[in-house]
Scaffold this active site. Structure first.
Site, PDB file in Angstrom:
ATOM      1  N   TYR A 157       1.972 -36.438   1.825  1.00 11.99           N
ATOM      2  CA  TYR A 157       2.113 -34.985   1.658  1.00 11.99           C
ATOM      3  C   TYR A 157       0.701 -34.427   1.480  1.00 11.99           C
ATOM      4  CZ  TYR A 157       4.407 -30.783  -0.251  1.00 11.99           C
ATOM      5  OH  TYR A 157       4.844 -29.500  -0.476  1.00 11.99           O
ATOM      6  N   ARG A 190       1.122 -22.036  11.229  1.00 12.34           N
ATOM      7  CA  ARG A 190       0.272 -21.886  10.031  1.00 12.34           C
ATOM      8  C   ARG A 190       0.474 -23.139   9.192  1.00 12.34           C
ATOM      9  NH1 ARG A 190       1.141 -22.974   5.277  1.00 12.34           N
ATOM     10  NH2 ARG A 190       2.423 -21.350   4.390  1.00 12.34           N
ATOM     11  N   LYS A 204       7.513 -33.335   4.389  1.00 10.26           N
ATOM     12  CA  LYS A 204       8.456 -32.638   3.491  1.00 10.26           C
ATOM     13  C   LYS A 204       9.748 -33.452   3.369  1.00 10.26           C
ATOM     14  CE  LYS A 204       6.299 -28.611   2.622  1.00 10.26           C
ATOM     15  NZ  LYS A 204       6.131 -27.900   1.362  1.00 10.26           N
ATOM     16  N   GLU A 229       9.412 -23.982   7.606  1.00 13.58           N
ATOM     17  CA  GLU A 229       8.168 -24.389   6.963  1.00 13.58           C
ATOM     18  C   GLU A 229       6.959 -24.029   7.814  1.00 13.58           C
ATOM     19  OE1 GLU A 229       8.453 -26.158   3.828  1.00 13.58           O
ATOM     20  OE2 GLU A 229       6.369 -25.533   3.772  1.00 13.58           O
ATOM     21  N   ASP A 230       5.987 -23.416   7.187  1.00 11.97           N
ATOM     22  CA  ASP A 230       4.683 -23.166   7.807  1.00 11.97           C
ATOM     23  C   ASP A 230       4.760 -22.385   9.119  1.00 11.97           C
ATOM     24  OD1 ASP A 230       3.872 -24.447   5.554  1.00 11.97           O
ATOM     25  OD2 ASP A 230       2.648 -25.953   6.538  1.00 11.97           O
ATOM     26  N   ASP A 256      10.642 -22.111   2.830  1.00 11.37           N
ATOM     27  CA  ASP A 256      10.018 -22.753   1.677  1.00 11.37           C
ATOM     28  C   ASP A 256       8.736 -22.034   1.241  1.00 11.37           C
ATOM     29  OD1 ASP A 256       9.497 -24.780  -0.211  1.00 11.37           O
ATOM     30  OD2 ASP A 256       8.212 -25.821   1.227  1.00 11.37           O
ATOM     31  N   ASP A 257       7.938 -21.596   2.205  1.00 11.16           N
ATOM     32  CA  ASP A 257       6.656 -20.968   1.847  1.00 11.16           C
ATOM     33  C   ASP A 257       6.859 -19.634   1.144  1.00 11.16           C
ATOM     34  OD1 ASP A 257       4.786 -22.906   3.128  1.00 11.16           O
ATOM     35  OD2 ASP A 257       6.032 -22.371   4.835  1.00 11.16           O
ATOM     36  N   ASN A 316      -3.601 -24.963   0.073  1.00  5.28           N
ATOM     37  CA  ASN A 316      -3.669 -26.358   0.500  1.00  5.28           C
ATOM     38  C   ASN A 316      -4.365 -26.459   1.851  1.00  5.28           C
ATOM     39  OD1 ASN A 316      -2.026 -27.346  -1.683  1.00  5.28           O
ATOM     40  ND2 ASN A 316      -0.283 -26.424  -0.658  1.00  5.28           N
ATOM     41  N   ASN A 334       2.989 -26.769  -6.807  1.00  2.00           N
ATOM     42  CA  ASN A 334       3.326 -26.942  -5.392  1.00  2.00           C
ATOM     43  C   ASN A 334       4.828 -26.777  -5.237  1.00  2.00           C
ATOM     44  OD1 ASN A 334       4.078 -28.529  -2.878  1.00  2.00           O
ATOM     45  ND2 ASN A 334       1.853 -28.576  -2.788  1.00  2.00           N
TER      46      ASN A 334
HETATM   47  N1  NAI Z   1       0.976 -24.440  -3.487  1.00  2.00           N
HETATM   48  C1  NAI Z   1       2.019 -24.229  -2.706  1.00  2.00           C
HETATM   49  O1  NAI Z   1       3.150 -24.656  -3.000  1.00  2.00           O
HETATM   50  C2  NAI Z   1       1.853 -23.432  -1.453  1.00  2.00           C
HETATM   51  C3  NAI Z   1       0.625 -23.125  -0.975  1.00  2.00           C
HETATM   52  N2  NAI Z   1       0.509 -22.385   0.183  1.00  2.00           N
HETATM   53  C4  NAI Z   1      -0.842 -22.144   0.670  1.00  2.00           C
HETATM   54  O2  NAI Z   1      -1.125 -20.769   0.654  1.00  2.00           O
HETATM   55  C5  NAI Z   1      -2.060 -20.464   1.674  1.00  2.00           C
HETATM   56  C6  NAI Z   1      -1.591 -19.210   2.397  1.00  2.00           C
HETATM   57  O3  NAI Z   1      -0.333 -19.398   2.989  1.00  2.00           O
HETATM   58  P1  NAI Z   1       0.419 -18.165   3.679  1.00  2.00           P
HETATM   59  O4  NAI Z   1       0.587 -17.044   2.735  1.00  2.00           O
HETATM   60  O5  NAI Z   1       1.635 -18.683   4.307  1.00  2.00           O
HETATM   61  O6  NAI Z   1      -0.646 -17.779   4.799  1.00  2.00           O
HETATM   62  P2  NAI Z   1      -0.834 -16.403   5.537  1.00  2.00           P
HETATM   63  O7  NAI Z   1      -1.709 -16.682   6.693  1.00  2.00           O
HETATM   64  O8  NAI Z   1       0.500 -15.770   5.763  1.00  2.00           O
HETATM   65  O9  NAI Z   1      -1.621 -15.492   4.491  1.00  2.00           O
HETATM   66  C7  NAI Z   1      -2.952 -15.662   4.125  1.00  2.00           C
HETATM   67  C8  NAI Z   1      -3.402 -14.405   3.399  1.00  2.00           C
HETATM   68  O10 NAI Z   1      -4.707 -14.637   2.868  1.00  2.00           O
HETATM   69  C9  NAI Z   1      -5.506 -13.510   3.175  1.00  2.00           C
HETATM   70  N3  NAI Z   1      -6.924 -13.873   3.218  1.00  2.00           N
HETATM   71  C10 NAI Z   1      -7.599 -14.514   4.189  1.00  2.00           C
HETATM   72  N4  NAI Z   1      -8.908 -14.570   3.888  1.00  2.00           N
HETATM   73  C11 NAI Z   1      -9.063 -13.944   2.696  1.00  2.00           C
HETATM   74  C12 NAI Z   1     -10.187 -13.647   1.877  1.00  2.00           C
HETATM   75  N5  NAI Z   1     -11.400 -14.023   2.217  1.00  2.00           N
HETATM   76  N6  NAI Z   1      -9.961 -12.975   0.727  1.00  2.00           N
HETATM   77  C13 NAI Z   1      -8.725 -12.588   0.364  1.00  2.00           C
HETATM   78  N7  NAI Z   1      -7.633 -12.839   1.110  1.00  2.00           N
HETATM   79  C14 NAI Z   1      -7.790 -13.510   2.260  1.00  2.00           C
HETATM   80  C15 NAI Z   1      -5.011 -13.030   4.522  1.00  2.00           C
HETATM   81  O11 NAI Z   1      -5.409 -11.700   4.787  1.00  2.00           O
HETATM   82  C16 NAI Z   1      -3.512 -13.181   4.293  1.00  2.00           C
HETATM   83  O12 NAI Z   1      -3.013 -12.057   3.625  1.00  2.00           O
HETATM   84  C17 NAI Z   1      -2.167 -21.718   2.532  1.00  2.00           C
HETATM   85  O13 NAI Z   1      -3.366 -22.380   2.213  1.00  2.00           O
HETATM   86  C18 NAI Z   1      -1.012 -22.575   2.105  1.00  2.00           C
HETATM   87  O14 NAI Z   1      -1.301 -23.957   2.174  1.00  2.00           O
HETATM   88  C19 NAI Z   1       1.587 -21.912   0.858  1.00  2.00           C
HETATM   89  C20 NAI Z   1       2.842 -22.224   0.427  1.00  2.00           C
HETATM   90  C21 NAI Z   1       3.063 -23.044  -0.736  1.00  2.00           C
HETATM   91  C1  PYR Z   2       2.880 -26.588   0.137  1.00  2.00           C
HETATM   92  C2  PYR Z   2       3.144 -25.799   1.306  1.00  2.00           C
HETATM   93  O1  PYR Z   2       4.289 -25.608   1.674  1.00  2.00           O
HETATM   94  C3  PYR Z   2       2.048 -25.210   2.032  1.00  2.00           C
HETATM   95  O2  PYR Z   2       0.896 -25.337   1.631  1.00  2.00           O
HETATM   96  O3  PYR Z   2       2.327 -24.585   3.065  1.00  2.00           O
HETATM   97 MG    MG Z   3       4.402 -24.862   3.629  1.00  2.97          MG
END
Ligand code: NAI
Ligand code: PYR
Ligand code: MG
Length: 615
Positions: free
Chosen positions: A138, A191, A209, A280-281, A303-304, A457, A502
């Protein structure tokens, strides 16, 4: 029928059955009945589901045509297990000092080879060593695997539906060999973690996953299905890569895109109407669009958007408790969210709903905006042009409530300095964006225990490290990240906890609860129950130390509880139709602990089943 079994199992037995180190069989859980395999000889040895390698007993070697195809000595499961763990530890030893990516891929390869040879042994080592192995199957290693997938590809796992398969999906779905599928994770690769559009190479995410589903939720690996919807890629590097295994075309858009996803969903539903589908993603626009499109028609969730929201909410509530304040103070927290994508907006929606449920808050939510949201263009305000309506409800206005004198597009450091937030939460996909200046500004937070959530991540995309948090914000800070980090030694015998925030803490329980309840669809109430269950898992004593999330080692135990909470919410909302021999009425009759027992008993556990009947 379930009642009889429930009476037999004491709470103590249940706890042992759930602990990752105690095999369910040893704890008195029912051993699966003998299954008859229709294959013989090398066909069995080459089928990872049936293969026991050197552990085939002599009776099975005789009756299945295996005599002479294996070395004569019969090894026990425990001996095989120890042999694998020893090889893994030697690999760790021998690769010491090598670059991190080389070591990570070597570890992934050794586990993947075991999976392709012997699934029973693979899932057992995964369950027993989940804390060590989750970072390999993962995040973070799965990200590296996706980036290099076309070169690493040896054997397919899961199914691939491409834009070229339009009109064929209803028949293709029957190419999958398993009769029954319970859990599907699907991506379009647009993504992948914070790594962007990886096209067909994103299949590594559904695979990872679903490995977590098997390990944490005890979903039978024969009943899971990872799926890639290949609608092209806009990643120019991949399109030029000679080894790239996906369609070499730009991504489908608009109605063309949706017609592929529609056809896929219809095909899945036709063959397995009760399967739970986890999206997912997907890039933000399709994450929200598909969720709205399918959530009342199919048993699915994103999930996201939804899993992440629940985990973040549990962390936010933990941050309130860490300050020694009652949960009813949650609506007073000032929260800066960096990233207004599918994950960030999902978190904001759920946190807002939770605030509105608290006493003393105007239910309409009017005039109550405790959030400052930034995207790549800085602080989002009402003066922003072409704002997505999902984001617009969190845009800052310029009314009398805006005491901080902030402007459209204000930088992160400006916002933190002026707002002095209780929480700084990153879902931006931008590694290191919480830099020294930002973290030093968080030292002036209005909270006695400022909370920093660097949730992006994989590790390279984390907004900051725990070392920097405890150095620049102070030792009273609380920290959580999406990918795992080690705790920080603070001196004076104290530890700075690097919690992992997470969605893996919730999605297995959401999927399992939805499946076992036989819910028609997955409601907000079921998701809320999952989040509340996770939030209540941590004791006050742990919270005081800065522990906001339980150890990943307890994931099976946590998932049983989250799954039960989801089942009970489905029953409460009259969405549960039951499953197999447990109907809706049976579910209704269960007490809370009956439900936990029931969910725990339904979890698959890897042991070698006899492949021939005793005569
Ligand atoms: N810890 C967890 O369980 C999870 C973590 N994530 C992580 O969250 C991150 C984003 O995922 P999503 O929202 O789906 O992506 P997304 O692409 O939909 O959104 C990214 C956002 O970040 C903003 N962004 C980009 N550069 C920026 C900057 N320099 N300053 C401020 N904002 C900025 C973008 O404008 C956008 O609004 C990924 O790295 C993903 O791995 C996502 C889901 C679960
Ligand atoms: C953890 C997860 O779902 C993500 O980073 O997209
Ligand atoms: Mg995800």
């Amino acid at each position: 029928m379930w009642r009889h079994a429930a009476r037999r199992s004491s709470a103590q037995i249940q706890r042992r059955a759930l602990s990752s180190s105690a095999p369910a069989a040893a704890a008195g859980a029912p051993v699966p009945g003998p299954c008859i395999v229709h294959k013989r000889g090398t066909d069995i040895l080459h089928d990872p589901w049936f293969n026991k390698d050197t552990a085939f007993p002599m009776t099975e070697r005789d009756r299945l045509g295996l005599r002479g195809l294996l070395p004569p000595r019969v090894m026990s499961f425990e001996q095989q297990y120890d042999r694998f763990i020893n090889s893994f530890r030697s690999l760790e030893h021998n690769t010491r000092g090598e670059p991190d990516t080389i070591v990570a891929l070597a570890k992934w390869r050794i586990l993947n080879r075991l999976h392709d040879r012997n699934e029973t042994l693979y899932y057992r080592v995964l369950i027993d060593n989940i804390k060590d192995f989750a970072p390999i199957i993962y995040t973070p290693t799965v990200g590296l695997v996706c980036e290099n997938y076309s070169g690493l590809f040896r054997r397919p796992r899961g199914m691939y539906f491409s834009a070229k398969d339009k009109g064929e999906m209803m028949s293709m779905i029957y190419n999958w060999p398993a009769e029954k599928v319970d859990m599907i994770v699907v991506t379009d690769g647009s993504r992948i973690l914070g790594l962007g559009d990886l096209g067909v190479q994103g299949i590594g995410i559904p695979i990872g996953k679903l490995d977590v589903y098997v390990a944490a939720a005890g979903i039978n690996p024969q009943k899971v299905l990872p799926i890639m919807l290949d609608v092209g890629t806009n990643n120019a590097k991949l399109l030029e890569d000679k080894l790239y295994l996906g369609l070499r075309q730009p991504r489908l858009e608009g109605a063309e895109y949706l017609s592929v996803v529609d056809e896929f969903m219809e095909a899945v539903h036709a063959r397995w109407p009760k399967a739970v589908v986890q999206f997912e993603d997907f890039q933000m626009k399709w994450a929200f669009e598909t969720l709205q499109r399918y959530r009342n028609r199919f048993c699915m969730f994103n999930d996201d958007v939804q899993g992440t929201a629940g985990v973040a909410l549990a962390g936010l509530l933990g941050a309130v408790r860490a300050q020694g304040r009652p949960l009813t103070d949650f609506p007073k927290q000032k929260i800066v969210v960096v990233g207004a994508g599918s994950a960030g907006i999902g978190v904001l929606n759920m946190a807002k709903q939770a605030m509105l449920r608290m006493p003393g808050i105007n239910r309409s939510g009017e005039g109550h905006n405790q959030f400052w949201v930034l995207d790549k263009d800085g602080l989002i305000t009402k003066s922003r042009k072409d704002l997505d309506p999902a984001v617009a409800r969190f845009a800052r206005g310029f009314g009398p409530d805006e005491v901080q004198d902030l402007h459209e597009g204000a930088s992160l450091v400006e916002v933190v300095k002026k707002v002095k937030p209780h929480v700084l939460l990153g879902l931006s996909g931008v590694g290191g964006i919480f830099n020294e200046e930002v973290l030093k500004a968080m030292k002036e937070s209005d909270s006695p225990r400022p909370a920093i959530f660097a949730m992006s991540n994989p590790t390279t995309k984390a907004e900051c490290t725990p070392e920097d948090v405890f150095k620049y914000v102070g030792e009273n800070a609380v920290f959580a990240s999406g990918s795992p980090f080690s705790n920080v030694i603070l001196g004076n015998g104290r530890k700075g906890y690097a919690n992992q925030a997470n969605n893996m803490y919730l999605f297995p329980g959401i999927g399992l609860g939805a499946l076992l309840s036989g819910a028609r669809h997955i409601s907000d109430g079921m998701l809320q129950a999952a989040a509340e269950c996770l939030a209540s898992y941590i004791t006050d004593d742990e919270i005081r130390k800065g522990i906001l999330f339980p150890s990943v080692s307890n994931i099976r135990h946590i998932t049983a509880r989250v799954g039960a909470a989801v089942v009970r919410a489905a029953v409460f909302e009259d969405l549960a139709e039951g499953r197999c021999d447990v109907d809706a009425g049976d579910l209704k009759d269960m007490t809370e602990s009956d439900t936990v027992d029931y969910v725990a008993r339904k979890m698959w556990y890897p042991i070698y089943s006899p492949l021939v009947n005793d005569k």
